[in-house]
Design an enzyme around this catalytic site. Structure first.
Site, mmCIF file in Angstrom:
data_model
loop_
_atom_site.group_PDB
_atom_site.id
_atom_site.type_symbol
_atom_site.label_atom_id
_atom_site.label_comp_id
_atom_site.label_asym_id
_atom_site.label_seq_id
_atom_site.Cartn_x
_atom_site.Cartn_y
_atom_site.Cartn_z
ATOM 1 N N LYS A 113 32.091 41.011 33.897
ATOM 2 C CA LYS A 113 32.815 41.063 32.964
ATOM 3 C C LYS A 113 32.459 40.817 31.441
ATOM 4 C CE LYS A 113 37.659 39.501 34.497
ATOM 5 N NZ LYS A 113 38.654 38.675 34.428
ATOM 6 N N LYS A 196 36.916 47.470 44.520
ATOM 7 C CA LYS A 196 37.882 46.641 44.802
ATOM 8 C C LYS A 196 39.311 47.020 44.039
ATOM 9 C CE LYS A 196 38.297 42.863 42.382
ATOM 10 N NZ LYS A 196 38.038 41.426 41.627
ATOM 11 N N LYS A 199 43.600 45.250 39.020
ATOM 12 C CA LYS A 199 44.643 45.685 37.915
ATOM 13 C C LYS A 199 43.937 46.252 36.569
ATOM 14 C CE LYS A 199 45.022 40.532 37.857
ATOM 15 N NZ LYS A 199 45.779 39.569 38.135
HETATM 16 P P1 TYM Z 1 42.983 36.938 40.070
HETATM 17 O O1 TYM Z 1 44.017 36.912 39.198
HETATM 18 O O2 TYM Z 1 41.900 38.055 39.835
HETATM 19 O O3 TYM Z 1 43.582 37.296 41.597
HETATM 20 C C1 TYM Z 1 44.506 36.386 42.453
HETATM 21 C C2 TYM Z 1 44.173 36.427 43.630
HETATM 22 O O4 TYM Z 1 44.283 37.820 44.279
HETATM 23 C C3 TYM Z 1 43.012 37.860 44.787
HETATM 24 N N1 TYM Z 1 42.882 39.410 44.963
HETATM 25 C C4 TYM Z 1 42.413 40.021 45.542
HETATM 26 N N2 TYM Z 1 42.695 39.895 47.176
HETATM 27 C C5 TYM Z 1 42.274 41.233 48.059
HETATM 28 N N3 TYM Z 1 42.094 42.386 47.504
HETATM 29 C C6 TYM Z 1 41.772 42.541 46.122
HETATM 30 N N4 TYM Z 1 41.693 43.766 45.871
HETATM 31 C C7 TYM Z 1 42.170 41.524 45.463
HETATM 32 N N5 TYM Z 1 42.343 41.430 44.063
HETATM 33 C C8 TYM Z 1 42.403 40.004 43.626
HETATM 34 C C9 TYM Z 1 41.958 37.121 44.510
HETATM 35 O O5 TYM Z 1 41.120 36.842 45.187
HETATM 36 C C10 TYM Z 1 42.911 35.932 44.078
HETATM 37 O O6 TYM Z 1 42.891 34.923 45.104
HETATM 38 N N6 TYM Z 1 39.856 32.930 39.262
HETATM 39 C C11 TYM Z 1 41.066 33.515 39.797
HETATM 40 C C12 TYM Z 1 42.353 32.778 39.436
HETATM 41 C C13 TYM Z 1 42.261 31.330 39.602
HETATM 42 C C14 TYM Z 1 42.317 30.387 40.525
HETATM 43 C C15 TYM Z 1 42.386 29.237 40.230
HETATM 44 C C16 TYM Z 1 42.351 30.811 41.944
HETATM 45 C C17 TYM Z 1 42.285 30.554 38.381
HETATM 46 N N7 TYM Z 1 42.320 29.259 38.911
HETATM 47 C C18 TYM Z 1 42.273 28.293 41.131
HETATM 48 C C19 TYM Z 1 42.379 30.000 42.611
HETATM 49 C C20 TYM Z 1 42.382 28.547 42.491
HETATM 50 C C21 TYM Z 1 41.262 35.036 39.500
HETATM 51 O O7 TYM Z 1 40.840 35.745 38.701
HETATM 52 O O8 TYM Z 1 42.282 35.634 40.435
#
Ligand code: TYM
Length: 333
Positions: A113, A196, A199
């Site tokens: 990022k 991957k 969004k």
């Molecule tokens: P984020 O918002 O990018 O994504 C949310 C969740 O979706 C999963 N994910 C995917 N799984 C499979 N294939 C994909 N292409 C894909 N894209 C996204 C992510 O692995 C995630 O589980 N840092 C985290 C948010 C966060 C968080 C937390 C998660 C903040 N605090 C505490 C767990 C516990 C994030 O950016 O997820």
């Protein structure tokens, strides 16, 4: 009882990757019982890159609608947005003093990022994983269901807990377990099997959005990039065919079966046959969710009430853990 916490950023729409890799599994965990489940909209994390204020508000409500429409029950789970529980950021500050710059600098999400111009990245983006660790540790969560891409952040959370426990000679914070399970822990772009699904991809055809209608879902799957070979007998036969493998994974995730089941049923089919079958399945499973999301979005006040109530319940758990943390580190109350 084991306590589960996970979160999703309201930084744009939900994708099929978020659904299969996260939300759908959150619902399964909730419904299996035997856990206390907390699901968070991490609005403060989203702000580590610029968010238009009106869009942040709308995306937060839309993500809440996505959770609810997918089956998160605000009676069974605690559903809330991060910024309404100030204990997250209070603990994050303590963790900022525990975590090392070098640990943060090694995070692949930071490197991706921040890109080549780390000097211009926000300080919040760099410290992001300490806040994420606090999201989990402020509840003493023991398990976190996530997609593959979050594994490194969960390991860092364990490192922070370990160092805190060591530095303060305590066993206060548990070592959380990542739960990365199922056929779709890494859903790939529909346009490029090496990327991957995300969004933030500029191409809308690369992903299925949870707000896409039946027609759009079906079109995107029919146009997904593939090769010209038929499906082989076994999943192992897809080893060098990332696009084909991705569609099989998506099928298994949506149908709630194993990839071996998909191969058994569809071996020998070309994509002229398999894609329409997958498109029908995706429409059957996803279109009702987007319809329900649109219905829920008509009453934002009700969504806000659900999040406020969830935040109240979350604070009941978080407040005593923060108080004890402050006591351990010697802050005068
Ligand atoms: P984020 O918002 O990018 O994504 C949310 C969740 O979706 C999963 N994910 C995917 N799984 C499979 N294939 C994909 N292409 C894909 N894209 C996204 C992510 O692995 C995630 O589980 N840092 C985290 C948010 C966060 C968080 C937390 C998660 C903040 N605090 C505490 C767990 C516990 C994030 O950016 O997820």
């Amino acid at each position: 009882t084991p306590r589960v916490l996970s979160g999703i950023q309201p930084s744009g729409g939900l994708t099929l990757g978020n659904y299969l890799g996260a939300i759908k599994r959150f619902v399964e965990t909730q419904d299996a019982g035997g856990h206390q489940t907390l699901y968070c909209i991490v609005d403060l994390h989203a702000m580590t890159v610029w968010q238009d204020p009106a869009a942040l508000t709308r995306n937060t409500r839309e993500l809440a609608a996505g959770y609810l429409a997918s089956g998160i029950d605000p009676e069974k789970s605690i559903l809330f947005n991060q910024s309404q529980v100030p204990e997250h950021t209070q603990l994050a500050w303590i963790f900022n003093t525990v975590a090392r710059m070098g640990w943060m600098g090694r995070m692949t999400q930071w490197k991706d990022k921040a890109g080549k111009n780390a000097e211009a990245a926000s300080l919040g983006l760099f410290a992001y994983p300490a806040l994420m660790a606090a999201d989990m540790m402020i509840y003493h969560a023991t398990h976190v269901p996530v997609g593959e891409d979050q594994k490194q952040h969960v390991e860092l959370t364990r490192d922070i807990a370990t160092k805190f426990n060591h530095d303060y000679d305590t066993a206060f914070f548990p070592l959380i377990e990542p739960v990365i399970e199922g056929p779709a822990t890494r859903v790939m772009s529909l346009r490029d099997g090496s990327k991957k699904m995300s969004k933030s991809d500029p191409s809308d055809a690369s992903r299925i959005n949870m707000t896409d209608d039946a027609d759009t879902i079906s079109k995107k799957i029919r146009k997904a990039r593939t090769d010209a070979e038929p499906l082989p007998e076994t999943y192992e036969g897809l080893k060098d065919r990332p696009e084909a493998r991705n569609l099989v994974n998506i099928y298994a995730g949506l149908a709630e079966c194993s990839v071996a089941d998909v191969m058994a049923k569809h071996a020998g089919e070309g994509f002229g046959e398999f894609k329409p079958a997958l498109a029908d399945l995706a429409v059957e499973k996803l279109a009702p969710i987007s319809t329900e999301m649109a219905r829920l979005m008509e009453d934002p006040a009700e969504i806000d009430r659900i999040l406020a109530r969830g935040a109240e319940r979350a604070r009941e758990i978080a407040a005593p853990i923060l108080a004890e943390t402050y006591r351990i580190v010697g802050l005068v109350r």
